[in-house]
Design a protein around this motif. Structure first.
Motif, short mmCIF file in Angstrom:
data_model
loop_
_atom_site.label_atom_id
_atom_site.label_comp_id
_atom_site.label_asym_id
_atom_site.label_seq_id
_atom_site.Cartn_x
_atom_site.Cartn_y
_atom_site.Cartn_z
N LEU A 85 3.65 -0.74 7.75
CA LEU A 85 3.52 -1.10 6.34
C LEU A 85 4.38 -0.19 5.46
CD1 LEU A 85 -0.33 -1.77 6.03
CD2 LEU A 85 1.52 -3.46 6.12
N LYS A 86 4.87 0.90 6.03
CA LYS A 86 5.79 1.81 5.34
C LYS A 86 5.22 2.32 4.01
CE LYS A 86 9.31 1.46 8.26
NZ LYS A 86 9.87 2.60 9.01
N PRO A 87 4.05 2.94 4.03
CA PRO A 87 3.53 3.51 2.78
C PRO A 87 4.39 4.70 2.36
CG PRO A 87 2.26 4.32 4.64
CD PRO A 87 3.20 3.28 5.20
N ASP A 88 4.19 5.15 1.12
CA ASP A 88 4.92 6.32 0.65
C ASP A 88 4.32 7.62 1.21
OD1 ASP A 88 6.83 4.95 -0.93
OD2 ASP A 88 5.31 4.63 -2.46
N LEU A 89 3.02 7.61 1.45
CA LEU A 89 2.38 8.79 2.04
C LEU A 89 1.06 8.37 2.68
CD1 LEU A 89 -0.15 10.21 0.01
CD2 LEU A 89 1.80 10.00 -1.50
N MET A 90 0.56 9.24 3.55
CA MET A 90 -0.76 9.06 4.16
C MET A 90 -1.64 10.25 3.78
SD MET A 90 -0.08 7.62 8.03
CE MET A 90 0.67 6.01 8.30
N PRO B 29 0.84 -1.20 0.00
CA PRO B 29 0.00 0.00 0.00
C PRO B 29 0.87 1.25 0.00
CG PRO B 29 0.02 -0.99 2.19
CD PRO B 29 0.78 -1.91 1.28
N GLN B 30 0.99 1.89 -1.15
CA GLN B 30 1.82 3.09 -1.26
C GLN B 30 1.13 4.31 -0.65
OE1 GLN B 30 2.60 2.02 -5.65
NE2 GLN B 30 4.29 3.36 -5.11
N ILE B 31 -0.20 4.30 -0.70
CA ILE B 31 -0.99 5.38 -0.09
C ILE B 31 -1.94 4.75 0.93
CG2 ILE B 31 -2.63 7.24 -0.48
CD1 ILE B 31 -1.70 7.35 -3.39
N ILE B 32 -1.92 5.24 2.14
CA ILE B 32 -2.92 4.85 3.14
C ILE B 32 -3.85 6.04 3.34
CG2 ILE B 32 -3.30 4.36 5.59
CD1 ILE B 32 -0.85 2.61 5.57
N VAL B 33 -5.16 5.79 3.18
CA VAL B 33 -6.16 6.84 3.32
C VAL B 33 -6.92 6.64 4.63
CG1 VAL B 33 -8.10 8.04 2.26
CG2 VAL B 33 -6.40 6.92 0.80
#
Length: 369
Positions: free
Chosen positions: A138-143, A82-86
């Motif tokens: 999970l180390k996403p790229d951004l939130m 998951p690169q983006i977590i919303v």
């Protein structure tokens, strides 16, 4: 090291090819969460199939619900990092629709970028903070945290009142003495669950909405809106609202610290306005909206404008990136982006498509080094 800048959407696509998905981290989060929840899982309310009790979160998504993943969030089986977590509430979770029809799901389908929907209906910003902390490894790229300008202004206070003493102590603005001084019969996640009380709750809500709803007509579309309900929860002169808003801003700072530590590009705050606010701005921009009553709509406009201005100042001061989809929503309000003939303020599928396009366009214009 190159100083050349590129769009964030392109950078995310490049990062995707460099990072293989390791499911063991997600599985570990699931085991930790289930161990904390214990067995059996108990519904938060008997008549609500998608929520269960959680002593820390107060409530969370039920992993047994048809559209939920093993953590109780609305996602299909996780097959990529998951690169983006919303983070967000029902404006992101979208209640009864499947994962691929939420705007994070639509964004993932259109961009190919792994997007994880960590929202839940009725979640406060405090609960979004708990989700961010839960999923940080999970180390996403951004939130992206979605702040809904109605419920999210106040609902961090009732969340903390029902949560643990340890969580309360983390928030300097917490006040156990201030009480709600206005009538707001909007659905309360903490209300009584008895069938009799539930019937009375809906009757009270229906009566209040019938007395206070305002019709808004654009061409052939008719929207029912409830500006009084949306407005009183945004009146920053009210002590209850003020405490709730301060708690929400504290929680946002805690989310930012998590994002700064665990992601490449940090936290982006998306300010999601009420349907009523979009309608009034449509009138100011296009002049093509006819309201059955203007007084309560203008009060809502003043209160919500103050909330949004204050929130943006807070973000600027603390170095948070802002996503503001208001102009996209205003420009498409002649389309059924909200369900017409309904006081409900959730975007329709067409509205969720507009939001997905807005976020995609934003990421395409946002430059990173």
């Amino acid at each position: 090291m190159s100083n050349e800048k590129t769009s964030l959407i392109e950078r995310l696509r490049n990062d995707k090819s460099k990072n293989k998905y390791d499911p063991t981290c997600y599985d570990f989060i699931v085991r930790q969460t289930m161990q904390r929840l214990g067995a059996p899982l108990v519904r938060f309310k008997p008549h609500v199939p998608y929520l269960i009790n959680d002593p820390l979160f107060v409530f969370r998504g039920d992993p047994r619900y048809i559209f939920h993943d093993p953590l109780g969030y609305k996602n299909d089986a996780l097959k990529q990092r998951p690169q983006i977590i919303v983070l967000g509430n029902s404006q992101v979770h979208s209640l009864s629709c499947p994962p691929n029809q939420t705007w994070p799901g639509l964004l993932q389908n259109s961009s190919g970028i792994g997007t994880y929907n960590a929202a839940m209906g009725s979640f406060s910003i405090v609960q979004n903070f708990l989700s961010a902390r839960e999923l940080a490894s999970l180390k996403p790229d951004l939130m992206i945290c979605v702040f809904y300008t109605s419920n999210n202004v106040i609902n961090s206070l009732p969340t903390l009142r029902k949560s643990t003493s340890a969580l309360k102590k983390m928030f300097n603005s917490y006040d156990d003495t201030v009480s709600m001084s206005f009538q707001n019969p909007d659905v309360d996640p903490f209300a009584s669950v008895s069938p009799k009380d539930k019937i009375m709750e809906f009757m009270k809500l229906a009566k209040y909405e019938k007395e206070h709803y305002v019709t808004a007509t654009i061409d052939k579309l008719i929207h029912f809106s409830v500006p009084a309900i949306r407005s009183n929860s945004q009146n920053l002169k009210d002590p209850y609202v003020e405490v709730g808003f301060n708690l929400a801003k504290e929680a946002l700072l805690k989310i930012k610290k998590i994002a700064d530590k665990h992601t490449k590009y940090g936290l982006f705050l998306m300010i999601m306005p009420t349907k009523e606010f979009v309608l009034y701005n449509r009138l100011l921009s296009y002049g093509d909206v006819k309201f059955s009553s203007d007084r309560e709509m203008s009060i809502l406009y003043e209160n919500e404008s103050e909330v949004i201005t204050s929130l943006k100042k807070h973000c600027d001061k603390e170095g948070m990136h802002i996503l503001d989809p208001l102009s996209y929503l205003i420009n498409t309000m002649h389309l059924p982006i909200y369900n017409p003939l309904n006081v409900d303020g959730h975007p329709s599928l067409e509205g969720r498509t507009v939001l997905a396009k807005y976020v995609y366009d934003f990421l395409g214009k946002y430059q990173v080094q």
